[in-house]
Design an enzyme around this catalytic site. Sequence first.
Site, PDB file in Angstrom:
ATOM      1  N   CYS A  21      37.183  29.442  54.342  1.00 54.70           N
ATOM      2  CA  CYS A  21      37.025  28.568  55.494  1.00 54.70           C
ATOM      3  C   CYS A  21      38.387  27.989  55.886  1.00 54.70           C
ATOM      4  CB  CYS A  21      36.068  27.411  55.272  1.00 54.70           C
ATOM      5  SG  CYS A  21      34.399  27.933  54.894  1.00 54.70           S
ATOM      6  N   ARG A  67      40.998  33.149  56.575  1.00 55.29           N
ATOM      7  CA  ARG A  67      40.280  32.435  55.516  1.00 55.29           C
ATOM      8  C   ARG A  67      38.769  32.616  55.606  1.00 55.29           C
ATOM      9  NH1 ARG A  67      43.608  28.749  53.051  1.00 55.29           N
ATOM     10  NH2 ARG A  67      41.802  27.686  52.214  1.00 55.29           N
ATOM     11  N   TRP A 116      33.667  31.030  56.094  1.00 52.55           N
ATOM     12  CA  TRP A 116      33.257  32.118  55.197  1.00 52.55           C
ATOM     13  C   TRP A 116      31.996  31.593  54.519  1.00 52.55           C
ATOM     14  CZ3 TRP A 116      32.530  33.144  49.919  1.00 52.55           C
ATOM     15  CH2 TRP A 116      32.478  34.505  49.576  1.00 52.55           C
ATOM     16  N   ASN A 121      35.452  22.865  53.755  1.00 52.22           N
ATOM     17  CA  ASN A 121      35.803  24.100  53.037  1.00 52.22           C
ATOM     18  C   ASN A 121      35.515  23.817  51.567  1.00 52.22           C
ATOM     19  OD1 ASN A 121      37.104  26.293  51.834  1.00 52.22           O
ATOM     20  ND2 ASN A 121      39.114  25.316  51.965  1.00 52.22           N
ATOM     21  N   GLY A 122      34.748  24.682  50.913  1.00 58.79           N
ATOM     22  CA  GLY A 122      34.439  24.473  49.494  1.00 58.79           C
ATOM     23  C   GLY A 122      32.946  24.511  49.251  1.00 58.79           C
ATOM     24  N   GLU A 130      45.181  49.471  42.132  1.00 57.95           N
ATOM     25  CA  GLU A 130      45.520  48.765  43.372  1.00 57.95           C
ATOM     26  C   GLU A 130      45.243  49.658  44.587  1.00 57.95           C
ATOM     27  OE1 GLU A 130      45.965  45.861  44.221  1.00 57.95           O
ATOM     28  OE2 GLU A 130      47.090  45.881  46.089  1.00 57.95           O
ATOM     29  N   LYS A 189      42.619  48.664  47.550  1.00 60.34           N
ATOM     30  CA  LYS A 189      42.992  48.613  48.976  1.00 60.34           C
ATOM     31  C   LYS A 189      42.037  49.469  49.802  1.00 60.34           C
ATOM     32  CE  LYS A 189      45.068  45.806  49.142  1.00 60.34           C
ATOM     33  NZ  LYS A 189      45.755  45.029  48.140  1.00 60.34           N
ATOM     34  N   GLU A 241      38.496  47.811  50.103  1.00 56.78           N
ATOM     35  CA  GLU A 241      38.372  46.633  50.957  1.00 56.78           C
ATOM     36  C   GLU A 241      38.644  46.937  52.427  1.00 56.78           C
ATOM     37  OE1 GLU A 241      42.528  44.602  49.403  1.00 56.78           O
ATOM     38  OE2 GLU A 241      40.967  43.303  50.171  1.00 56.78           O
ATOM     39  N   HIS A 284      37.000  61.644  29.467  1.00 58.06           N
ATOM     40  CA  HIS A 284      36.014  60.889  28.695  1.00 58.06           C
ATOM     41  C   HIS A 284      34.827  60.467  29.558  1.00 58.06           C
ATOM     42  CE1 HIS A 284      38.711  60.950  25.305  1.00 58.06           C
ATOM     43  NE2 HIS A 284      39.691  60.507  26.089  1.00 58.06           N
ATOM     44  N   LYS A 286      40.654  35.628  52.708  1.00 52.57           N
ATOM     45  CA  LYS A 286      41.894  35.788  51.956  1.00 52.57           C
ATOM     46  C   LYS A 286      42.006  34.819  50.785  1.00 52.57           C
ATOM     47  CE  LYS A 286      46.647  36.841  52.392  1.00 52.57           C
ATOM     48  NZ  LYS A 286      46.435  38.166  51.823  1.00 52.57           N
TER      49      LYS A 286
HETATM   50  C1  F6R Z   1      43.173  42.117  47.816  1.00 49.41           C
HETATM   51  C2  F6R Z   1      43.437  40.694  47.746  1.00 49.41           C
HETATM   52  C3  F6R Z   1      42.718  39.904  46.716  1.00 49.41           C
HETATM   53  C4  F6R Z   1      43.629  38.787  46.163  1.00 49.41           C
HETATM   54  C5  F6R Z   1      42.827  37.884  45.209  1.00 49.41           C
HETATM   55  C6  F6R Z   1      43.700  36.819  44.581  1.00 49.41           C
HETATM   56  O1  F6R Z   1      43.942  42.734  48.796  1.00 49.41           O
HETATM   57  O2  F6R Z   1      44.202  40.161  48.505  1.00 49.41           O
HETATM   58  O3  F6R Z   1      42.230  40.707  45.697  1.00 49.41           O
HETATM   59  O4  F6R Z   1      44.692  39.371  45.489  1.00 49.41           O
HETATM   60  O5  F6R Z   1      41.784  37.285  45.911  1.00 49.41           O
HETATM   61  O6  F6R Z   1      44.285  36.019  45.563  1.00 49.41           O
HETATM   62  P1  F6R Z   1      45.492  35.056  45.220  1.00 49.41           P
HETATM   63  O7  F6R Z   1      46.666  35.912  44.893  1.00 49.41           O
HETATM   64  O8  F6R Z   1      45.708  34.234  46.447  1.00 49.41           O
HETATM   65  O9  F6R Z   1      45.068  34.239  44.035  1.00 49.41           O
END
Ligand code: F6R
Length: 601
Positions: A2, A27, A75, A101-102, A476, A480, A483, A499, A596
């Site tokens: 949020c 957010r 969110w 937010n929260g 990673e 990517k 998502e 395995h 994010k």
């Molecule tokens: C994926 C992504 C998330 C963040 C995770 C941690 O692209 O961005 O997996 O890496 O939510 O976020 P931070 O680094 O802000 O704690």
Amino acid sequence: MCGIIGYTGKNSALAPLIDGLRKLEYRGYDSAGIALPVEIGQPLYIEKRAGKLKNLEDVLINTPNSTSGIGHTRWATHGGPTDTNAHPHLDNEGKLAVIHNGIIENYVQLRAELEKRGHKFKSETDTESVVHLLSDARKEHNGDLAASMRSVCKQIKGSFTLLAMHSDAPAHIVGARRNSPLVVGIGKGENFLASDVAAFISHTKIALELGQDEVVEITPSSVVVTDLSGQIVNAKQYEISWDASAAERGGFSHFMLKEIYEQPKAIADTLIGRADGLNLNIKFKKFEKIVIIACGTAYNAGLVGKYAIEKWGQIPVDVELASEYRYREPSLNKKTLVIAISQSGETMDTLMALRYAKSKGATILSVCNTNGSTIGRESDSTLYTHAGPEIAVASTKAFATQLIAMYLIGLEIGKKLGHLNKNQVISINEQLTQLPAKVEQVLETVEPLRELTRKFKDAQSILFLGRHVGYPTALEGALKLKELAYMHAEGFAGGELKHGPIALIDKGTPVVAIMPTQDSVLAEKMASNIQEVRARGAVVIAISEFDFAGADHLIRIPNVDLLLQPILSVVPLQVLAYEMAVARGNDVDQPRNLAKSVTVE
Ligand code: F6R
């Protein structure tokens, strides 16, 4: 999760609110809404819509003029993403508005009590109980909204950033925070409250940090911060170093693409001034082990960190998912160094794991990108990455700088514990310095990936293989792709395939393989793993520093030491995920269901 913005000043509030919400949409984008006071003592003007900010903007026609207001981008946690559940929420008279937010953890009990007292609820949210509580508290405190907020904060449990305003005092906005971010932007004849400085950076670069359980009141000409007992707090003022243009797309079609291309600069900025040491004020000699805690992409950076710290620093490292860590009551003590990695510095899972570790006597070193963030503030020492604002939800340049931070910490420990000699230190530093130019080179050669991507755009599943540091890189790459492209993707350690996972390979299954450096003993092993999947019909795209002939497609990257390779090999994986999302018509910067900054557990 949020995004929250409040504005009070001399200009129309609508533009800074909508512009701020646009910057905060990363957010959460389940709904957006604003509240504006129009006439003193009359119901507030309110508009809110499910979906992205655009849906709200489309209905903001003939919006009344107002020089203050609050705005929210959501969110969803409690209650689906509907117009009714969108914020702001109003009291029964429609004069008091709250955004949040929260999570209010005791909202069920609060709601039952409030309903008994005659309050009518419209939404399914936890937030709505706050506006009704605040409405009752205002009556007890003779309309003093800040005093009311302080009393409400004592009654609610959980995490929150709250903003509230009442039409009786239209230029006055009150905010509060616990475990969720809130910053004050100090302008000339205007002031801001927001979840993140990006929301007001085009208006002012002067900000105030708010601490835990603090309440702030802003008018166009004043900012007052108090603790929950009403004592004035001298909040720390600082200048934001980011440039306003850093939060703009600058000619790129998406923030993500821009951020991929910003990696050489972000890496160089994170290295600047650190060749001679890190100035962390931590005595590494006393630690028997290191635990890295992080989530998602930051966790993957931590996995690479393990290789660097164990090799150069010769100290055992565990890497833990922050969301799991504290619940299994791990053994740690004063001889444990915990490294918390978080771009936002606000991730609740990481913060809670950090607090647990602190309570057990561990020393906390954090790696954060956001100045003044909660994780940074609660750590014994913080190594800031200098990626600049990362707006796209999928992390790219922040990951690159987290890797750099891991290498720098490994190097520092190696030096301090005497496991690296002077020449080794000089050589590693030299190699780190060359990385920005090498990433630049990778970016110049990723073009063939665009065409390849189109070829595989309808694949059922894409697998990623790697060995050594190539394994976290594969994780990673898969993250990517999941998502952004909403495709099934998995990362595997090359040696682990036989395995079990090899059963997933079918005719035409795309497999992205990260080849270790040619001089490494693992190159041959990986070549065999690639043969094994090709023999079963897989189409292999290899990312390699040498002319590897055993794959169907080859993406060449420059040569670096194996430990440093993820910095280069992740770039084609980011581009692949980006192109795949574009090819599949997905929203690159705001993938579905995500936000994010994950400020809930
Ligand atoms: C994926 C992504 C998330 C963040 C995770 C941690 O692209 O961005 O997996 O890496 O939510 O976020 P931070 O680094 O802000 O704690």
